[in-house]
Scaffold this active site. Structure first.
Site, PDB file in Angstrom:
ATOM      1  N   HIS A   1      60.483  21.949  30.316  1.00 50.01           N
ATOM      2  CA  HIS A   1      59.576  21.325  31.274  1.00 50.01           C
ATOM      3  C   HIS A   1      59.762  21.975  32.643  1.00 50.01           C
ATOM      4  O   HIS A   1      60.791  22.591  32.934  1.00 50.01           O
ATOM      5  CB  HIS A   1      59.840  19.830  31.342  1.00 50.01           C
ATOM      6  CG  HIS A   1      59.381  19.092  30.129  1.00 50.01           C
ATOM      7  ND1 HIS A   1      59.410  17.729  30.026  1.00 50.01           N
ATOM      8  CD2 HIS A   1      58.862  19.538  28.954  1.00 50.01           C
ATOM      9  CE1 HIS A   1      58.921  17.364  28.856  1.00 50.01           C
ATOM     10  NE2 HIS A   1      58.599  18.448  28.183  1.00 50.01           N
TER      11      HIS A   1
ATOM     12  N   GLU B   1      60.300  20.659  35.561  1.00 47.30           N
ATOM     13  CA  GLU B   1      61.448  20.130  36.301  1.00 47.30           C
ATOM     14  C   GLU B   1      62.743  20.754  35.795  1.00 47.30           C
ATOM     15  O   GLU B   1      63.628  21.101  36.585  1.00 47.30           O
ATOM     16  CB  GLU B   1      61.540  18.598  36.136  1.00 47.30           C
ATOM     17  CG  GLU B   1      60.297  17.859  36.557  1.00 47.30           C
ATOM     18  CD  GLU B   1      59.329  17.577  35.404  1.00 47.30           C
ATOM     19  OE1 GLU B   1      58.751  16.483  35.377  1.00 47.30           O
ATOM     20  OE2 GLU B   1      59.154  18.461  34.536  1.00 47.30           O
TER      21      GLU B   1
ATOM     22  N   CYS C   1      59.195  13.141  32.522  1.00 42.62           N
ATOM     23  CA  CYS C   1      59.534  12.419  31.298  1.00 42.62           C
ATOM     24  C   CYS C   1      60.965  11.893  31.428  1.00 42.62           C
ATOM     25  O   CYS C   1      61.666  12.188  32.403  1.00 42.62           O
ATOM     26  CB  CYS C   1      59.417  13.341  30.088  1.00 42.62           C
ATOM     27  SG  CYS C   1      60.710  14.604  30.004  1.00 42.62           S
TER      28      CYS C   1
ATOM     29  N   CYS D   1      63.659  14.700  31.758  1.00 40.27           N
ATOM     30  CA  CYS D   1      63.665  15.286  33.103  1.00 40.27           C
ATOM     31  C   CYS D   1      64.193  14.290  34.128  1.00 40.27           C
ATOM     32  O   CYS D   1      64.905  14.678  35.055  1.00 40.27           O
ATOM     33  CB  CYS D   1      62.268  15.768  33.478  1.00 40.27           C
ATOM     34  SG  CYS D   1      61.750  17.216  32.513  1.00 40.27           S
TER      35      CYS D   1
END
Length: 165
Positions: A93, A95, A121, A124
């Site tokens: 992801h 992040e 999410c 993260c």
């Protein structure tokens, strides 16, 4: 500009419209998202401290791994809905990539803000908490209520871009 009677330059009385810091950094996150190789969502993240960009990240496969945009989406092939079974995704992801870039380059992000084009999410959110990031500014929704609970419990300030949640 015009010359005054004493030969000095005078500035016109025009007011320059500048974006707020949040607007500026979120716009940068949107530019970063354009590098994404995900077939489902294009997400960008920017980690900022003291009004300085420290790292960026977008969602995509790890270095030296074939990108989903070239290989196809494993989660689509398996019919997995958005927000579920993250472990089956080939990509990191945005992040995660931004936090990893800080680690790789020895940049402290403790006390920083992360700007993300979508709500983080749960995975993260946990990384954000442990990295010492104190503020998350996000724009789009993501179907992960647990992530919101993790950030709230850890007292990470969470703001929906354009207004606090």
């Amino acid at each position: 500009m015009e010359l005054s009677s004493d030969g000095m330059m005078e500035m016109d009385e025009k007011k320059i419209e500048r974006p707020s810091w949040d607007d500026y950094f979120m716009e940068v996150a949107h530019v970063v998202a354009k590098r994404s190789t995900c077939l489902r969502r294009n997400i960008g993240a920017v980690i900022v401290k003291d009004k300085r960009m420290l790292t960026t990240g977008y969602n995509g496969a790890p270095a030296n791994i074939v990108h989903c945009s070239d290989r196809g989406c494993l989660r689509d092939e398996m019919g997995i809905p958005s927000g579920e079974r993250h472990e089956l995704c080939r990509a990191l992801h945005a992040e995660q990539n931004a936090i990893i870039q800080a680690a790789v380059h020895g940049v402290s992000i403790a006390g920083a803000t992360i700007y993300v084009t979508n709500q983080p999410c749960n995975l993260c959110a946990k990384m954000i908490v442990n990295a010492g990031i104190v503020r998350v500014v996000y724009e789009g929704e993501y179907p992960d209520r647990l992530a919101l609970e993790v950030l709230e419990e850890a007292q990470v300030k969470l703001e929906r871009f354009g207004g606090e949640i």
